[in-house]
Design a protein around this motif. Structure first.
Motif, short mmCIF file in Angstrom:
data_model
loop_
_atom_site.label_atom_id
_atom_site.label_comp_id
_atom_site.label_asym_id
_atom_site.label_seq_id
_atom_site.Cartn_x
_atom_site.Cartn_y
_atom_site.Cartn_z
N GLY A 178 6.46 -30.57 -1.12
CA GLY A 178 6.15 -30.21 0.26
C GLY A 178 5.80 -31.41 1.10
O GLY A 178 5.87 -32.55 0.65
N GLU A 237 13.57 -22.73 6.79
CA GLU A 237 12.26 -23.10 6.27
C GLU A 237 11.23 -22.37 7.12
O GLU A 237 11.25 -22.47 8.35
CB GLU A 237 12.01 -24.61 6.39
CG GLU A 237 12.87 -25.48 5.51
CD GLU A 237 12.27 -25.73 4.12
OE1 GLU A 237 11.21 -25.14 3.80
OE2 GLU A 237 12.89 -26.50 3.36
N ASP A 238 10.34 -21.62 6.47
CA ASP A 238 9.30 -20.96 7.26
C ASP A 238 8.29 -21.97 7.79
O ASP A 238 7.65 -21.74 8.80
CB ASP A 238 8.56 -19.94 6.38
CG ASP A 238 9.35 -18.66 6.24
OD1 ASP A 238 10.29 -18.48 7.03
OD2 ASP A 238 9.03 -17.85 5.36
N ASP A 239 8.16 -23.06 7.06
CA ASP A 239 7.15 -24.06 7.43
C ASP A 239 5.77 -23.44 7.56
O ASP A 239 5.03 -23.73 8.51
CB ASP A 239 7.55 -24.80 8.71
CG ASP A 239 8.65 -25.84 8.44
OD1 ASP A 239 8.99 -26.03 7.25
OD2 ASP A 239 9.15 -26.43 9.40
N ARG A 252 4.74 -26.22 2.18
CA ARG A 252 5.63 -26.31 1.02
C ARG A 252 7.09 -26.27 1.44
O ARG A 252 7.46 -25.56 2.38
CB ARG A 252 5.32 -25.17 0.04
CG ARG A 252 3.98 -25.34 -0.65
CD ARG A 252 3.93 -24.63 -2.00
NE ARG A 252 2.62 -24.83 -2.61
CZ ARG A 252 2.36 -25.81 -3.50
NH1 ARG A 252 3.32 -26.62 -3.90
NH2 ARG A 252 1.15 -25.94 -3.98
N ASN A 253 7.89 -27.03 0.72
CA ASN A 253 9.33 -26.97 0.93
C ASN A 253 9.86 -25.70 0.28
O ASN A 253 9.40 -25.29 -0.78
CB ASN A 253 10.01 -28.19 0.31
CG ASN A 253 9.62 -29.48 1.00
OD1 ASN A 253 9.34 -29.48 2.20
ND2 ASN A 253 9.57 -30.57 0.26
N GLN A 254 10.83 -25.09 0.91
CA GLN A 254 11.34 -23.82 0.38
C GLN A 254 12.83 -23.82 0.16
O GLN A 254 13.32 -23.70 -0.94
CB GLN A 254 10.97 -22.68 1.35
CG GLN A 254 9.47 -22.45 1.43
CD GLN A 254 9.15 -21.31 2.37
OE1 GLN A 254 9.59 -21.28 3.51
NE2 GLN A 254 8.36 -20.36 1.87
N ASP A 255 13.55 -23.96 1.26
CA ASP A 255 14.99 -23.75 1.18
C ASP A 255 15.72 -25.03 0.78
O ASP A 255 16.50 -25.59 1.53
CB ASP A 255 15.51 -23.24 2.53
CG ASP A 255 16.99 -22.87 2.47
OD1 ASP A 255 17.48 -22.61 1.35
OD2 ASP A 255 17.62 -22.88 3.52
N GLN A 256 15.40 -25.48 -0.43
CA GLN A 256 16.00 -26.72 -0.89
C GLN A 256 17.26 -26.44 -1.69
O GLN A 256 17.22 -25.74 -2.68
CB GLN A 256 15.02 -27.48 -1.79
CG GLN A 256 13.70 -27.77 -1.13
CD GLN A 256 12.65 -28.15 -2.13
OE1 GLN A 256 12.74 -27.76 -3.29
NE2 GLN A 256 11.68 -28.92 -1.69
#
Lengths: 359, 359, 359, 359
Positions: free
Chosen positions: B22, B61-63, B86-90
């Protein structure tokens, strides 16, 4: 912390008002054992000093520098280098008339607002005389950079609306000092000089643009993400008196290009090192130098002090009239060239040293 | 010290790679007792997040931000505010193809030169995803500034060659969010959107200019001589990904004016406070705010990632070809508006707090 | 700037309250390419964590660390390393009784005076729980120092009035972890443990002294004149909760000696390097390491939280009584050993890196 | 950055070698409008200067200070205060004999190791002459603190093994200057003086302890967690030449107490303010001042320069003999009292100003 210092490793802390005892500073982080060519330092100061030509202020200051510490037997000790440039040609009386008036577009009003008092003589701390300390420290930085093969130079590329429209790569750095306006294109230089003389004759002033170049900068300098190399160069330039704008590489013009036009293709250089086919990046990618030339442009506003009558207000809020009596430059650009170089040199050396702090 | 922090009193130290766990940071110096409107912080992040409209990257990414410390019962404690997005859509696999190639005008080459290794996925630390931390901290700064009556806003004033040629004072800040390109002039906004869609259709990208404005800034902010208010604003902007230039007040155009045209005459305002008849100074004189509006312009280059084939080199120095597979913005400007605001807000708050450190 | 950071090049910025979401930080300046042994970091945290033995607080915290950035494929990237240690065993209700009372010799009163509000649960930011972030960063520093041949270790040399009166050089570092009080002399360790158990039985607490040692430090570290190596080590130690004093080399006792007794004669070592016959200097001369062992002593006061009734005042200024319900250490020394090591390791690494910033 | 500065807001950057042109510095962050009593500054320097009494070095230096900037019409401008104290009584030849030898327990060896060269004359930058700049800046800090009701004083509480065993509260600050050793107990002072004279007669030197006190410090100063007030005071003291240890409040002795003995009970003072019944905390709890007196002790080693023959090594690694010819103090303590006060004053003022940077 409070605005009197530049750099982290190689750091100048400066002091001085234009009409106090003098201007000076402390240079920290100069690599030890460096030969300090005092004549070179003094020569750099001569490029900035007033009274150097017919298009600068006739005020005379030798700007003789005295080094107070940090140098022994001609070499830097690694300890702080203190230095002092005494003020000489002060005609403080020339400023009595502005004690009780805020000069338009000067810092008189804002200093009063911030500090509650100010040294009105010659602008005090806000005077561009402060930049002498920058030039002195910048000269030391240039000596250090020379050992690394890095060269910094600058020139006047525009005065008023008169622009030199050749890229830096087609110009000869050796010609910068060939004329009093510091434009390496003799014909344009002549026209710029005439323009400045005309403005002065009318009691008016001119702004312009200085272009700066650094060659031989190794790849890897710059600290992501906030201390990108160009961000520090930009702040360095914006901290110089009268500067209103900064751009590097393709700059403002680059924002009109398509990505397909703007991208710099990587190519293998004849020396076996990775280079780029074009240099819209201005030698910096992702805030880190890539080994190509760094170049940038700095916009200066016309000097605020006019040799003609202006209306204004005093600290009492009442209207008043100013007719400057001091001795002033009609155009700051010629004397600002060594200042731009000095700030660039300090910034590059500082980043070079910071980049060594890893293993 | 090493480029991950912004500010002296109000200070953000940020961390994070685009494809690591993240992005986050630590905010120091937030005044204690400040009500922290979490919805506002999240809303600011939404203005920056990817996938927000049809002219941004479709990456989602919701961020969503999690505050980890420094806030108790809805109010700041004066202690450091830690936060994590947090990073999500990786889709890290999307970046396998660039592991062994230097993307033109990206930071791949320079990171390798500086650090000897890099996280190639999504650009790693050089990714603009890092700016999420800036927007989060900027939102906190805006909340503090609101208590002081200071308002910061920005808008897209140029995309490619298409410029909005009205001064900021004739525009309505409330219209910035009325369209997806964040230009407060609906008709121009429509044309900008079409321009971006055309560029994307060709796999190309566009740059442009963002104008920033701060109103209600009290006189006295800024620390001479190196930390002039506009020098710090300039560095703040130049530290944003893809920025190539900064100017404030009259800027580059001002360097073509005569001093007699450029000077801002002091006048007594209807409120009994000293003001200026014009504002070429951009609200800053001698590096210190004078109480007038601060305004500036920031130039962004076109994004380097093209959705078309490009030739380049790999770390081995051999020629290779890139055809990006990731999901990218055709024009960074709309998402950069909150970043510009965030950096300006942090800078102004920091200078406000610094200015309190006297008696 | 505002007290949440340690170091200039290798720098930890920490955040976290004892009863918020967690404790964490950002590490800047870690050399790139360093192998990060996560098990080692976790093991260091285990040496500090509560509940590790019968003479520490029974509060249970795993202190599991999550690294959020700056590490890729097991190696440091040179970019900031963010990390988070979530709080787990929070019984915030245990602290309701101290919401409205100032605990004697705690920071409750001073935080209220400084910030106007505080997170009373578990001491908030003033809790020694904050030191977990130091131990995490110190573990990374130790990994870097190991590559340089520098070793840092510490041990409990006094508990209450019970002192181990052997010099460090006669002790075996390998025995520090052989007992729960962390004294490398097993017999003395047993007596210390009994002393702590007796104090706890009475609801009382004990202070003591920790000795720290660094071996393999190269000559040349330390920055005259204000950032002398021992000055930074001293501040590092004094910043640890409950520390009341610091001395290095001959320390306070050395002030009773004559110069003729105290001076360390230079001698040529068997390795052909210049050494000293004695080491009253503690490995540092003129603020710069001389290549000999560095050693120092750190005095800790007895912990303020007693498990017995105490009289005090509340924020309203009225008398009240406290009977703590939380779970507390009777003696902080055993858990403070890794904290002392961590602060020393960070300080030495930082100075090592700073010393590289020259050529 | 590189060890030549002290403070964040009120900051001294110093320069100077003992046998160069002079010693000086730049003071930033002095509140504007402060009346600068130049006689007071010079008087403080006189307390530190050599040759002031029969128990100090006979070397004569007037230590006349020249202020170069930042003061106008007797008041501080808020801009940096540059100052210079020229070196006068230099007998550099006296040091020719140490050019090629490392004096035991001096910084000769470590400077050579760090910088590769040094100014051997009089110790160069490592000379205690550097502390003149501290005393000058400390005097300015005292003037500012006086406006806040804060008073800082110090005295010699031990010479060699001869200790004054009264607490500071039973001593009269007015008596410190009543004798040449600066111990406010006349009888003990006489004995200390005799002790110093005896040591000098033997060519030997003595160490000792200085106690420092600050009264009137408001609650709330100090920045958790790394910049605790006592941590900065400790570093301030440890940065002074020859200092080997620092303790505050109960100090090392406090580590032998039980918590039930050590805790300071809160009580309501006669002035309606919260105070403490005892003051083992030394006026600081959790790193933040609590409004009680701050007191601390500083251990000085005996001076390394003996006026007798010593064996040593030269830069070539070969054995050699030293017989100092310079003029030296047999005991540094009397002259160190104003240095301790100066460092404490600067530190407290700096924290005071930092604490203002919130709203």
């Amino acid at each position: 912390m409070q605005g009197n210092g530049w750099g982290k490793i190689f750091r100048l802390t400066s002091f001085g008002e234009s009409h106090g005892a003098g201007i000076g500073g402390v240079i920290e982080g100069c690599p030890p054992g460096l030969e300090i060519d005092l004549d070179f330092v003094q020569a750099e100061l001569a490029r900035r000093k007033p009274g150097q030509s017919r298009i600068t202020t006739p005020r005379k200051e030798d700007d003789a520098i005295e080094f107070l510490s940090g140098i022994h037997q001609g070499r830097s000790l690694g300890t702080p280098i203190g230095f002092l440039i005494r003020n000489q040609d002060q005609k403080s009386k020339d400023y009595d008339h502005i004690k009780d008036v805020y000069r338009p577009s000067h810092a008189d009003f804002t200093y009063d607002q911030k500090y509650g008092l100010r040294d009105h003589r010659g602008g005090g701390r806000s005077s561009a005389r402060e930049t002498a300390a920058r030039v002195a420290a910048g000269a030391i930085a240039k000596l250090a950079l020379a050992r690394l093969g890095v060269k910094v130079w600058a020139y006047v590329s525009q005065v008023g609306t008169l622009a030199l429209d050749k890229p830096y790569a087609e110009l000869d750095p050796a010609l910068v000092e060939s004329n009093i306006v510091r434009c390496p294109e003799p014909e344009t230089a002549e026209r710029m000089i005439r323009l400045i003389e005309q403005a002065r004759a009318k009691g008016d002033t001119l702004g312009g643009i200085i272009t700066g170049v650094a060659t031989g900068v190794p790849a890897g300098l710059g600290e992501p993400v906030f201390d990108k190399l160009h961000a520090d160069l930009g702040k360095a330039m914006l901290s110089i008196n009268a500067v209103k704008g900064f751009e590097y590489g393709s700059g403002f013009a680059g924002s009109s290009l398509f990505g397909s036009e703007h991208n710099d293709a990587f190519v293998m250089g004849p020396d076996g090192r990775v280079g780029t086919a074009t240099n819209h990046s201005g030698g910096i990618q992702g805030g880190i130098s890539n080994g190509q030339d760094i170049y940038f442009r700095v916009a200066f506003k016309p000097i605020a002090t006019l040799m003609r009558k202006q209306e204004s207000l005093g600290p009492d809020g009442l209207p008043t009239t100013i007719l400057p009596k001091g001795r002033h430059d009609p155009c700051v650009l010629p004397r600002a060239v060594p200042i731009v170089e000095a700030m660039a040199a300090m910034t590059l050396l500082d980043h070079y040293l910071m980049n060594l702090a890893r293993f």
